[in-house]
Design a protein around this motif. Structure first.
Motif, PDB file in Angstrom:
ATOM      1  N   ASN A 527       0.922  -1.195  -0.185  1.00  0.00           N
ATOM      2  CA  ASN A 527      -0.027  -0.069  -0.024  1.00  0.00           C
ATOM      3  C   ASN A 527       0.910   1.247  -0.085  1.00  0.00           C
ATOM      4  OD1 ASN A 527      -1.872   1.880   0.170  1.00  0.00           O
ATOM      5  ND2 ASN A 527      -2.434   1.285   2.520  1.00  0.00           N
ATOM      6  N   ALA A 528       1.458   1.502  -1.149  1.00  0.00           N
ATOM      7  CA  ALA A 528       2.257   2.700  -1.374  1.00  0.00           C
ATOM      8  C   ALA A 528       1.640   3.990  -1.248  1.00  0.00           C
ATOM      9  CB  ALA A 528       3.163   2.539  -2.613  1.00  0.00           C
ATOM     10  N   GLN A 529       2.074   5.101  -0.534  1.00  0.00           N
ATOM     11  CA  GLN A 529       1.367   6.372  -0.400  1.00  0.00           C
ATOM     12  C   GLN A 529       2.577   7.336  -0.357  1.00  0.00           C
ATOM     13  OE1 GLN A 529      -2.238   6.768   1.074  1.00  0.00           O
ATOM     14  NE2 GLN A 529      -2.685   4.609   1.725  1.00  0.00           N
ATOM     15  N   ALA A 530       1.929   8.657  -0.784  1.00  0.00           N
ATOM     16  CA  ALA A 530       3.083   9.594  -0.297  1.00  0.00           C
ATOM     17  C   ALA A 530       3.025   9.634   0.971  1.00  0.00           C
ATOM     18  CB  ALA A 530       2.418  10.954  -1.043  1.00  0.00           C
ATOM     19  N   SER A 531       4.438  10.231   1.431  1.00  0.00           N
ATOM     20  CA  SER A 531       4.577  10.086   2.953  1.00  0.00           C
ATOM     21  C   SER A 531       3.527  10.777   3.753  1.00  0.00           C
ATOM     22  CB  SER A 531       5.846  10.883   3.241  1.00  0.00           C
ATOM     23  OG  SER A 531       6.889  10.156   2.705  1.00  0.00           O
ATOM     24  N   LYS A 532       2.912  12.055   3.191  1.00  0.00           N
ATOM     25  CA  LYS A 532       2.026  12.497   4.196  1.00  0.00           C
ATOM     26  C   LYS A 532       0.878  11.662   4.383  1.00  0.00           C
ATOM     27  CE  LYS A 532      -0.006  15.701   0.905  1.00  0.00           C
ATOM     28  NZ  LYS A 532      -1.390  15.162   0.682  1.00  0.00           N
ATOM     29  N   ASP A 533       0.194  10.984   3.400  1.00  0.00           N
ATOM     30  CA  ASP A 533      -0.825  10.069   3.581  1.00  0.00           C
ATOM     31  C   ASP A 533      -0.426   8.828   4.250  1.00  0.00           C
ATOM     32  OD1 ASP A 533      -2.053  11.920   1.926  1.00  0.00           O
ATOM     33  OD2 ASP A 533      -1.286  11.136   0.232  1.00  0.00           O
ATOM     34  N   ARG A 534       0.779   8.305   4.078  1.00  0.00           N
ATOM     35  CA  ARG A 534       1.209   7.256   4.922  1.00  0.00           C
ATOM     36  C   ARG A 534       1.284   7.346   6.185  1.00  0.00           C
ATOM     37  NH1 ARG A 534       6.833   5.612   5.816  1.00  0.00           N
ATOM     38  NH2 ARG A 534       7.254   8.056   6.197  1.00  0.00           N
ATOM     39  N   ASP A 535       1.596   8.774   6.536  1.00  0.00           N
ATOM     40  CA  ASP A 535       1.531   9.020   8.069  1.00  0.00           C
ATOM     41  C   ASP A 535       0.337   9.016   8.610  1.00  0.00           C
ATOM     42  OD1 ASP A 535       4.312   9.182   8.009  1.00  0.00           O
ATOM     43  OD2 ASP A 535       4.423  11.417   7.968  1.00  0.00           O
ATOM     44  N   ALA A 536      -0.707   9.509   8.021  1.00  0.00           N
ATOM     45  CA  ALA A 536      -1.957   9.842   8.216  1.00  0.00           C
ATOM     46  C   ALA A 536      -2.664   8.382   8.679  1.00  0.00           C
ATOM     47  CB  ALA A 536      -2.877  10.494   7.295  1.00  0.00           C
ATOM     48  N   ALA A 537      -2.359   7.540   7.717  1.00  0.00           N
ATOM     49  CA  ALA A 537      -2.888   6.061   7.820  1.00  0.00           C
ATOM     50  C   ALA A 537      -2.177   5.564   8.882  1.00  0.00           C
ATOM     51  CB  ALA A 537      -2.488   5.227   6.509  1.00  0.00           C
ATOM     52  N   ASN A 538      -1.083   5.746   9.182  1.00  0.00           N
ATOM     53  CA  ASN A 538      -0.172   5.159  10.106  1.00  0.00           C
ATOM     54  C   ASN A 538      -0.826   5.529  11.595  1.00  0.00           C
ATOM     55  OD1 ASN A 538       3.260   4.260   9.864  1.00  0.00           O
ATOM     56  ND2 ASN A 538       2.038   3.926  11.470  1.00  0.00           N
ATOM     57  N   PHE A 539      -0.711   6.957  11.532  1.00  0.00           N
ATOM     58  CA  PHE A 539      -1.675   7.560  13.154  1.00  0.00           C
ATOM     59  C   PHE A 539      -2.849   7.247  13.125  1.00  0.00           C
ATOM     60  CE2 PHE A 539       1.885  11.086  12.623  1.00  0.00           C
ATOM     61  CZ  PHE A 539       2.744  10.515  13.633  1.00  0.00           C
ATOM     62  N   GLY A 540      -3.382   6.915  12.168  1.00  0.00           N
ATOM     63  CA  GLY A 540      -4.945   6.486  12.411  1.00  0.00           C
ATOM     64  C   GLY A 540      -5.138   4.937  12.636  1.00  0.00           C
TER      65      GLY A 540
END
Ligand code: GLA
Length: 693
Positions: A527-540
């Motif tokens: 699930n490759a995402q731009a870092s900022k979306d990756r971070d949002a998914a991570n924190f969520g």
């Protein structure tokens, strides 16, 4: 009995028990000694007090064009009135090349894109040192890489001194007096309190870099005593560790005079409107940092000019920064290396091993424009498994089944045994750079202890047995194991792995892991995402696994220490509380958290070192994360810059952009390039068109 005899007996016993249980699996083993690598530079260690002090000087100076065009024209007060009563003074003795001269430009290249200037509501500015340069924090840690270990404590910054109460529960901080934002407004405890009360403590706001109350200890409170004094109250006595978290990126207050009128508590705005109140096109946003954004061209460049109110000087009274302009070219991270080596950019953190060989070759040439120096091995990659089984991120049935597997020790052992770290390393770069990483503390850290670092060497057959022990069988013969009937419909075990697609390395490792897991009988999809979306998914909590570059705390230990374990409901990167604030810790996670909590309140360095050894042992024996590889990074910087400290790691307490103290960099007059886009101009009014003449 001699020691040798004991060792032999132990070896025999291990052998016997392995045989007795018929196990073929690889045994827990101390991680191999990482190989030496070339070109590592030596740090010159100093006492913390050697770097800076706060004092009034008999006279102050600024670039002559500022005096002529701005002060003499009454557009700006004289420099002495723009500086605080006692500015921060960098000591000449700690400047590698001494007092500098004004002029020239530092050209960064970054892979991120600015979302806007509201860092405090969670917007990023594109990384690569841009936010580090804009927002100053209560304390500072980047430069600590050069401070002797027995003298280690954060450097003062906006907080110029602090004092503990006798019982150790209160910490009183004095803020710098009379410092101003880049638009000339006073910096005071109002700015600090607005950040704390209306951003950190407001559950609807998530500051960038994830500051929460627990970052400073559960139950911690903060209040203003007067305009320049703040007082912390902690539940534990002397939790000195939290002072590190008052540095970048978790306590860097914003301008309350700009932000407060936009905050929902003081306006009709929604939280979304608050967050987006200052888009990237908003120029001259007031900062406490050395340079102010004056020009933004989407996908092209952000330009910054010197902050006329910057509150730091050298011992001769020259107002900093020396460099009049900085650039952030909006490109890719890989291009940052290429441009720095070629000389069209000025600085890069060489952090993607795929670029090592080419960069080394070019910078070894005599006429190379940039120098390249490797630091210790402080970059690693982990697979972080989502350990929440009680609802963090609202998992569906399949995701819930994966969470249960993640919590199964046989499953984690299967994954780590099926990981061929040598193969992953070779796929990035051949040679002595990449080493086996067992997870946890990185080998370049001062706290690293190899004997406490254990892992299961690669053993695919053993891994398959562990998978069977976790209850997984390939029931439909398609090469992928199935969930037991009754769990997630008995379907194939398919795991989605979150990765950033901003970096080649993240993607190469992701592909490598997929191939290796395939051989084990586990299907991993990226699930490759731009870092900022990756971070949002991570924190969520919206992930099964997350493949992640190591965070600061695994290198420095003392920075962001609470994040080393689920010490609070929202401190861990991969195990956070559900929406009822419940955290379902496994026994070993509880042990990790207890160990870190002890560390935070200990003031005995020997005890602290011992606690981290225990932490590392618990972490690695239980496969808290699946460590993959670790390697060193190199700082690439153009040869015309002076005052670059030797041996600056690209990442230890903070990124190199902080560690090298950019406000002290300078270029000798004869070497200055013609790179300034807004020569002799200063930032204009907040929200105005751009710089002014
Ligand atoms: C990105 C880059 C790092 C560093 C940081 C600074 O993460 O990859 O090298 O520049 O930004 O925040």
């Amino acid at each position: 009995m001699t020691n040798r005899y004991l060792v032999k007996t132990a070896a025999l016993l291990v052998g016997v028990s392995a045989l007795a249980y018929g196990a073929m699996a690889s045994e827990l083993t101390v991680v191999p000694q990482p190989p030496d690598f070339p070109a590592q530079t030596k740090v010159q260690y100093v006492d913390g007090s050697a770097i800076l002090e706060y004092k009034a000087l008999p006279e102050y100076h600024e670039p002559s064009w500022v005096t002529k065009q701005f002060v003499d024209q009454k557009k700006l007060p004289p420099v002495k009135d723009r500086l605080p009563k006692e500015p921060m003074v960098y000591k000449t003795g700690n400047m590698p090349d001494g007092v500098g001269v004004y002029g020239d430009t530092l050209r960064h290249v970054i892979g991120g894109r600015p979302e806007g200037w509201n860092y405090w509501a969670g917007q990023n500015q594109g990384w690569g040192g841009i936010d580090i340069g804009l927002f100053e924090c209560l304390t500072r840690t980047g430069p600590l890489f050069q401070v002797k270990a027995d003298d280690l404590q954060p450097l003062p910054n906006l907080a110029k001194s602090w004092e503990w109460s006798k019982d150790g529960h209160k910490l009183t901080m004095k803020l710098i007096e009379g410092a101003k934002w880049s638009d000339g407004q006073d910096f005071t405890s109002d700015d600090v309190m607005f950040y704390w009360d209306d951003n950190v403590l407001d559950p609807n706001v998530s500051p960038l870099n994830g500051a929460t109350q627990e970052t400073f200890g559960a139950g911690t409170t903060l209040k203003a005593i007067d305009k320049y004094t703040i007082e912390w109250t902690f539940k534990d006595a002397f939790p000195k560790q939290f002072i590190y978290n008052m540095a970048y990126g978790t306590f860097c207050p914003g301008p309350a005079h700009m932000l407060k009128p936009q905050h929902p508590k003081y306006s009709k705005n929604t939280y979304e409107q608050y967050k987006n109140a200052f888009p990237p096109s908003y120029m001259n946003f007031p900062v406490m940092g050395a340079w102010v954004p004056v020009e933004y061209r989407p996908d092209d460049i952000i330009v910054m000019r010197r902050n006329p109110y910057y509150w730091k000087v050298d011992e001769k009274g020259n107002q900093l920064p020396y460099l009049d302009e900085t650039h952030y070219k909006l490109s890719t991270w890989a291009d940052r290396d290429v441009q720095a080596v070629a000389g069209s950019g000025d600085i890069s953190n060489l952090e993607q091993p795929e670029n090592f060989v080419e960069s080394l070759k070019r910078s070894a040439q005599k006429d190379a424009p940039a120098r390249l120096a490797f630091g210790p091995r402080l970059i690693g990659y982990n697979i972080e498994m989502n350990f929440s089984a009680n609802g963090w991120g609202d998992p569906d049935a399949r995701q819930q089944a994966i969470r249960e597997l993640n919590r199964n020790e046989h499953f984690r052992r299967a994954i780590t045994m099926a990981t061929n770290r040598k193969e992953l390393g070779d796929s990035l770069v051949k040679g002595p750079f990449v080493a086996t990483y067992a997870g946890g503390i990185l080998s370049g850290s001062n706290f690293y202890d190899r004997q406490s670092t254990l892992y299961y060497p690669f053993d695919l057959e053993g891994a398959k047995k562990e998978l069977a022990a976790a209850g997984l069988k390939d029931t439909d013969g398609n090469g992928i194991v199935n969930f037991p009937a009754g769990t997630a419909g008995g379907k194939d075990v398919e795991i989605s792995m979150l990765v950033s697609n901003d970096y080649t390395t993240d993607k190469s490792l992701g592909e490598g892991v997929i191939a290796q897991m395939q051989k084990l009988g586990i299907r991993v999809v990226l699930n490759a995402q731009a870092s900022k979306d990756r971070d949002a998914a991570n924190f969520g909590g919206k992930f099964d696994w997350s493949l992640h570059r190591t965070q600061a705390e695994l290198a420095s230990v003392v920075q962001n220490t609470p994040q080393l374990a689920p010490t609070g409901p929202r401190t861990s990167w991969f195990h956070r509380a559900n929406n009822k604030n419940e955290l379902d810790l496994m026994p070993f996670e509880k042990e990790l958290a207890d160990t870190i909590n002890k560390f935070v309140i200990s003031s005995d360095p020997k005890e602290q070192a011992e606690l981290i050894k225990q932490y590392q042992k618990i972490y690695t024996t239980n496969v808290n994360t699946v460590g993959l590889v670790e390697y060193p990074g190199a700082l690439i910087i153009n040869k015309r810059f002076k005052n670059v400290p030797n041996g600056a790691p690209i990442y230890m307490f903070n990124w190199a952009e902080d560690s090298i103290i950019r406000e002290r960099l300078y270029v000798p007059a004869a070497d200055q390039g013609d790179y300034q886009l807004f020569k002799d101009m200063l930032p204009g009014k907040p929200g105005g068109d751009g710089p002014q003449k």
